[in-house]
Design a protein around this motif. Structure first.
Motif, PDB file in Angstrom:
ATOM      1  N   SER A 181      40.498  42.688  78.614  1.00  0.00           N
ATOM      2  CA  SER A 181      40.470  41.529  77.712  1.00  0.00           C
ATOM      3  C   SER A 181      39.607  40.410  78.288  1.00  0.00           C
ATOM      4  CB  SER A 181      41.891  41.011  77.461  1.00  0.00           C
ATOM      5  OG  SER A 181      42.650  41.964  76.756  1.00  0.00           O
ATOM      6  N   GLN A 233      33.577  47.844  72.206  1.00  0.00           N
ATOM      7  CA  GLN A 233      34.060  47.740  70.834  1.00  0.00           C
ATOM      8  C   GLN A 233      35.532  47.404  70.766  1.00  0.00           C
ATOM      9  OE1 GLN A 233      32.933  51.426  68.960  1.00  0.00           O
ATOM     10  NE2 GLN A 233      30.862  50.711  68.520  1.00  0.00           N
ATOM     11  N   ASN A 234      36.279  47.821  71.780  1.00  0.00           N
ATOM     12  CA  ASN A 234      37.715  47.546  71.782  1.00  0.00           C
ATOM     13  C   ASN A 234      38.264  47.655  73.199  1.00  0.00           C
ATOM     14  OD1 ASN A 234      38.166  50.431  72.253  1.00  0.00           O
ATOM     15  ND2 ASN A 234      37.693  50.689  70.084  1.00  0.00           N
ATOM     16  N   ASN A 235      39.486  47.235  73.338  1.00  0.00           N
ATOM     17  CA  ASN A 235      40.210  47.392  74.596  1.00  0.00           C
ATOM     18  C   ASN A 235      40.868  48.770  74.566  1.00  0.00           C
ATOM     19  OD1 ASN A 235      42.154  47.352  76.678  1.00  0.00           O
ATOM     20  ND2 ASN A 235      42.467  45.160  76.470  1.00  0.00           N
ATOM     21  N   SER A 248      44.701  49.331  74.305  1.00  0.00           N
ATOM     22  CA  SER A 248      45.391  49.052  73.040  1.00  0.00           C
ATOM     23  C   SER A 248      45.479  50.275  72.140  1.00  0.00           C
ATOM     24  CB  SER A 248      44.672  47.928  72.283  1.00  0.00           C
ATOM     25  OG  SER A 248      43.371  48.339  71.885  1.00  0.00           O
TER      26      SER A 248
END
Length: 339
Positions: free
Chosen positions: A134, A145-147, A150
């Motif tokens: 994060s 694009q994302n963690n 998660s």
């Protein structure tokens, strides 16, 4: 249009677009170069292209090191988190690039880790890794694009521990820690049993935080700062301690305390009793002394009564004894009224 050329036995894809840096990557096979070129061009056309160079060239181990220096070092209880980070940096997962730490790889690492340690430990490690990602995305500009954390399931925390010492076990433990080569171990354990403070709070305590007149100590931990009462035993203990030049009340490292305490517990013959269980034991004894929920929360630093409840063991037999005592008292009052 992407340019594909052969170079030194490999295939290189080059993309030049106005407003974007020149993109290039080399592959073993031409089809892989063409596929990568199409992916980059589609992302540029859709306005979704991100420069993943740093994410591809930085390993998770390097990212964890940066996090420990820039983030962990400024936290309360930093020593404990840094130990966890160093353990993660020694894992195979840390060898992958940040971009290469996919949810699938994380899930595989999670399952392997569950064969070694408890679900609670793995869940805490995943929480740490998640925060590292994060910070990297939001503050350090890593194009992801994302963690990935998660996207995977975290193991459930195990049932809260319910370990409380008997008077004989408590005496055996204090005797055992008194035989430690490091003479700071016993004072730390006594202070923990008397105050229910966390390990990090105890080790970060400074003499400036002690008010002998009011008999309180200001501790700082993961829930912030609070004042805790000092029992006569604590006051006597603190008066007997030498003052260190660095100003800390207990000048011992978390790792030294961990190892010495574990050996002391083994010597005492007590099974499965961690340092954190001292907090559970202390809060349970304070509850038996008659402290109410608000008073216990002030001492423990718990945000809610539900969180506090995990640390206090209420024995049904003790409650039955209190009920019997109340019944006898009421009957005595009735007899006096009759007379």
């Amino acid at each position: 249009m992407a340019t594909i050329r052969q170079r030194n036995g490999h295939w290189q894809c080059i993309i030049k677009r106005k407003g974007y840096p020149t993109l290039s990557k080399t592959f073993e096979l031409r089809k892989d170069a063409e596929r990568w070129g199409r992916q980059q061009e589609r992302a540029i056309d859709a306005g979704q292209w991100m420069d993943r160079t740093e994410a591809e060239q930085t390993t998770l181990g390097d990212l964890l090191k940066r996090y420990s220096l820039e983030v962990s070092s400024k936290k309360r209880g930093a020593d404990v988190e840094m130990i966890r980070i160093e353990a993660l940096r020694r894992s195979k997962l840390a060898l992958f690039s940040v971009a290469g730490v996919t949810s699938q790889r994380l899930a595989e690492w999670r399952d392997q880790r569950l064969e070694e340690v408890s679900g609670s430990t793995v869940s805490r490690e995943l929480t740490l890794i998640s925060h590292v990602f994060s910070v990297a995305i939001r503050e350090w500009g890593f194009a992801l694009q994302n963690n990935p954390v998660s996207l995977i399931r975290k193991p459930a925390f195990e049932k809260p521990r319910d370990r409380v010492l008997t008077e004989e076990q408590r005496l055996a433990l204090l005797t055992s820690v008194g035989r430690c080569r490091n003479h700071w171990i016993r004072p730390v354990v006594v202070f923990a049993l008397e105050t229910a403070a966390r390990r990090g709070e105890i080790l970060s305590l400074r003499w400036d935080d002690i008010d002998m007149v009011r008999k309180v100590a200001k501790v700082s931990g993961k829930t912030g700062c609070r004042n805790i009462p000092l029992s006569p035993t604590c006051i006597s203990l603190l008066k007997s301690l030498p003052r260190s030049h660095e100003g800390r009340v207990f000048p011992v490292t978390a790792e030294t305390l961990k190892q010495a305490y574990k050996r002391a517990v083994d010597r005492s013959g007590i099974e499965d009793f961690t340092f954190h269980d001292l907090r559970h034991d202390a809060l349970t004894r304070l509850a038996k002394m008659g402290f109410n929920i608000l008073e216990l929360r002030t001492i423990s630093g718990h945000a809610t009564a539900n969180m506090l409840q995990r640390y206090v063991s209420i024995d049904a037999g003790d409650l039955a004894g209190r009920l019997a005592g109340q019944k006898i008292s009421r009957e005595g009052q009735n007899l006096r009224r009759v007379r």
